[in-house]
Design a protein around this motif. Structure first.
Motif, PDB file in Angstrom:
ATOM      1  N   THR A  95      -7.392 -12.156 -11.387  1.00  0.00           N
ATOM      2  CA  THR A  95      -6.889 -10.848 -10.982  1.00  0.00           C
ATOM      3  C   THR A  95      -8.015  -9.825 -10.824  1.00  0.00           C
ATOM      4  N   PHE A  98      -9.091  -8.452  -7.335  1.00  0.00           N
ATOM      5  CA  PHE A  98      -8.427  -7.353  -6.637  1.00  0.00           C
ATOM      6  C   PHE A  98      -9.288  -6.091  -6.624  1.00  0.00           C
ATOM      7  N   ARG A 105     -10.867 -11.247  -1.458  1.00  0.00           N
ATOM      8  CA  ARG A 105      -9.535 -11.634  -1.954  1.00  0.00           C
ATOM      9  C   ARG A 105      -8.956 -12.774  -1.118  1.00  0.00           C
ATOM     10  N   ALA A 109      -8.153 -16.619  -2.370  1.00  0.00           N
ATOM     11  CA  ALA A 109      -6.825 -17.225  -2.244  1.00  0.00           C
ATOM     12  C   ALA A 109      -6.862 -18.491  -1.406  1.00  0.00           C
ATOM     13  N   GLU A 161       4.860 -15.866  -5.332  1.00  0.00           N
ATOM     14  CA  GLU A 161       3.575 -15.271  -4.998  1.00  0.00           C
ATOM     15  C   GLU A 161       2.460 -16.304  -5.122  1.00  0.00           C
ATOM     16  N   ASP A 163      -0.595 -18.768  -2.945  1.00  0.00           N
ATOM     17  CA  ASP A 163      -1.800 -18.408  -2.200  1.00  0.00           C
ATOM     18  C   ASP A 163      -1.479 -17.814  -0.828  1.00  0.00           C
ATOM     19  N   TYR A 165       1.133 -16.263   0.116  1.00  0.00           N
ATOM     20  CA  TYR A 165       1.699 -14.922  -0.037  1.00  0.00           C
ATOM     21  C   TYR A 165       0.595 -13.885  -0.202  1.00  0.00           C
ATOM     22  N   HIS A 166      -0.392 -14.189  -1.038  1.00  0.00           N
ATOM     23  CA  HIS A 166      -1.470 -13.230  -1.274  1.00  0.00           C
ATOM     24  C   HIS A 166      -2.291 -12.994  -0.013  1.00  0.00           C
ATOM     25  N   ALA A 169      -0.122 -10.776   2.215  1.00  0.00           N
ATOM     26  CA  ALA A 169      -0.073  -9.413   1.691  1.00  0.00           C
ATOM     27  C   ALA A 169      -1.368  -8.661   1.987  1.00  0.00           C
ATOM     28  N   ASP A 170      -2.507  -9.361   1.889  1.00  0.00           N
ATOM     29  CA  ASP A 170      -3.785  -8.709   2.181  1.00  0.00           C
ATOM     30  C   ASP A 170      -3.939  -8.422   3.668  1.00  0.00           C
ATOM     31  N   PRO A 175       0.004  -4.822  -0.920  1.00  0.00           N
ATOM     32  CA  PRO A 175      -0.324  -5.578  -2.135  1.00  0.00           C
ATOM     33  C   PRO A 175       0.878  -5.963  -2.985  1.00  0.00           C
ATOM     34  N   THR A 176       1.975  -5.221  -2.888  1.00  0.00           N
ATOM     35  CA  THR A 176       3.179  -5.542  -3.660  1.00  0.00           C
ATOM     36  C   THR A 176       4.332  -5.859  -2.703  1.00  0.00           C
TER      37      THR A 176
END
Length: 235
Positions: A95, A98, A105, A109, A161, A163, A165-166, A169-170, A175-176
């Motif tokens: 984490t 981030f 990031r 991932a 959530e 890899d 997904y991250h 999101a990026d 981020p959420t």
């Protein structure tokens, strides 16, 4: 570990992937015979394939950790856990990444899933060079499972959530994304529809993520149920 994040490593990995595709094409005409060898020893096959995949997941998490360190961030923990209460797996707490750049990031991932791409290619190429037999079938099946693990870990639309997904999101700059999508659908969407209000870009992305995830899960459940029905009707 710095060698993993060099251009040479990427070229070598892509070469293994290409060899794996060639190996799969070579093995494909023998798929029925390969499957028969595995199903002749179902318990042994299941145990060995699970153990191979389980060991790979440890390396998957190790690559996440190496990527985090590569970008000058700290790995807080590395260990074993039971995910969602029933899936035994390894984990790496990265984490701290981030606090790094978006590129860092995304690479962190992506590092784990790429292991499955390259390792699957290696297994399939090795299997294509082997003489027919149970070991060849086992290695070929392991290679295909590695590629399946790649797709699962990179698929972003399942409310989990992982890899993929991250990475999504990026790329979107949300981020959420998952929690925001849930909150919007549960608390805001009904009110907006009742008032005839349109959606802005952010809300459209939340709704799109929610619907794609919902459809994906329903499709998985239906296909799994259909497969069980087909097996029972065949027996």
């Amino acid at each position: 570990g710095f060698l993993v994040f060099s251009p040479l490593a990427l070229v070598a990995g892509l070469a293994l992937t290409a060899l794996g595709v060639l190996g799969m094409l070579r093995l494909w005409p023998e798929a029925t015979a390969l499957t028969a060898l595995l199903t002749a020893k179902p318990i042994l096959t299941l145990v060995l394939l699970k153990l191979l995949l389980f060991a790979t997941m440890a390396v998957h998490q190790l690559l996440h950790a190496l990527a985090c360190v590569h970008y000058g961030r700290r790995v807080r923990e590395f260990g074993f856990t039971v995910l969602y209460g029933f899936i035994p797996t390894f984990y790496a707490d990265v984490t701290d990444i981030f606090m790094a750049s978006r590129r860092a990031r995304i690479v962190t991932a992506l590092a784990g899933p790429l292991l499955h791409l390259f390792l699957g290619g290696l297994w399939l190429w090795v299997a294509a060079q082997m003489a027919p037999g149970y070991l060849q079938s086992l290695i070929a099946a392991s290679g295909l499972i590695q590629w399946q693990a790649l797709l699962i870990s990179l698929y972003p639309f399942c409310f989990l959530e992982m890899d993929g997904y991250h990475i999504l999101a990026d790329l979107l700059g949300f981020p959420t994304l998952s929690s925001d999508a849930w909150h919007f659908v549960r608390h805001e969407l009904k009110r907006r529809v009742a008032r005839g209000m349109g959606l802005d870009r952010r809300e459209s992305i939340w709704l799109g993520y929610f619907l794609l995830s919902l459809v994906s899960i329903l499709a998985y459940v239906v296909s799994h149920f259909w497969g069980v029905v087909q097996v029972r009707s065949g027996s």
